[in-house]
Design an enzyme around this catalytic site. Sequence first.
Site, short mmCIF file in Angstrom:
data_model
loop_
_atom_site.label_atom_id
_atom_site.label_comp_id
_atom_site.label_asym_id
_atom_site.label_seq_id
_atom_site.Cartn_x
_atom_site.Cartn_y
_atom_site.Cartn_z
N SER A 146 -4.37 -12.54 -3.97
CA SER A 146 -2.88 -13.11 -3.32
C SER A 146 -3.19 -13.99 -2.35
O SER A 146 -4.10 -13.81 -1.44
CB SER A 146 -2.39 -11.75 -2.93
N TYR A 159 -2.17 -4.24 2.37
CA TYR A 159 -2.10 -5.01 1.02
C TYR A 159 -3.02 -6.35 1.25
O TYR A 159 -3.58 -6.46 0.37
CB TYR A 159 -0.57 -5.43 0.60
#
Length: 251
Positions: A146, A159
Site C-alpha cells: 500500500s 497497518y
Amino acid sequence: MTAAATPTGPRVVVVTGGSRGLGAGIVQAYLDAGDIVATCARSITAEVEAWQSDPETADRFLFGTADLARSADAEVFVKAVIEKWGRIDVLINNAGVARDGILGLFSDDDIDTVVDLNIKGTIYMSRLVSRRMLAKGSGSIVNISSIVGLSGYRGLAVYSASKAALDGLTRALARELGSRGITVNSIASGYLRTEMSHGLDEGQLKQIERRTPAGRLGYPEDIARVCQFLTDPAGSYLTGQVIVVDGGLTS
Ligand code: NAP
C-alpha cells in the site's frame, strides 16, 4: 543469452483473499484470461459461489476456507491446490486487514490481527509456494502492499508498518529466488473503493479523489491489470520492485 522459455497454456494462479474486494477483481481478471485460479478466505461469498457454479469457470476454480493467520490453514490450502493441479505458477498475496486508531490506544488483539495476517500470513504463503516454484524453476509472486507503507498515514501505524514489511520481504525474496527463475514484486496500491475503505468517511474519500491526478479512487481492475503484467511469463527481468499504482496521488 536469451530469457527462459515462456510456458504456454493456462497457468495455475493462487490469489489469497479473493472472496471480495480487490482479491475478487484479481481472481476475475485471471479467470477472464483463461487461467486456473485458486483462492481462499475465512468465509464464502456470492462471488465465490458464482465462480463455483458457472460452467465457464467451475472446472478451473477452487475455493478453500482458510484463516491465513494460521500456518496450518495455509498449508492445507496450498496442499489442496497442488493435489488438484500439481503446481503453482503465480502467487498473489492479497489477503490483508486494517485496524485504525491511535497507536497508544491499540489493544494487543488489534496489533496481532494485522501482523498475523498481513506479515505472517504472507510469509507462510510465500514459504509454502516458493518451495514448489523452486522445484520447477519458475514462478511469479506479487505482494499487495500500500502507498501508506511508503508514506505512512495517521491512525494506520501498524497497518503501514505491515505493508512496509511486505516491501522488504519482496526485495529480499527477489534476491533469494531471482537466479531460480522466480520474480517477486510489490504493488503499492492507492485507495480503492472496497470494504476496507469503508473506515474512511465520504468527506475523506472525496478529498482523496480531489488530490489524485487521475481524479478518482482506484478500481480492483486497475490493480489486477498490473498483477497480470508483473506475472507475465515473459517478464522475467522485472523483479524486486515496488510498483506504485495510485492514480498519481503520491507523485
Ligand atoms: P477486503 O475487501 O476487506 O477483502 C479482504 C479479503 O481478505 C477478503 O477476501 C477476506 O475474506 C480475506 N481475509 C481477511 N482476513 C483473512 C484471513 N485471516 N485469512 C484469509 N483471508 C482473509 O480488502 P481489500 O480492500 O480488497 O484489500 C485487499 C488487499 O489490498 C489488502 O492486502 C489491503 O491491505 C490492500 N489494499 C487495499 C486498499 C484499499 O483502499 N482498499 C489500498 C491499498 C492496499 P474473509 O474476511 O472472509 O476472510
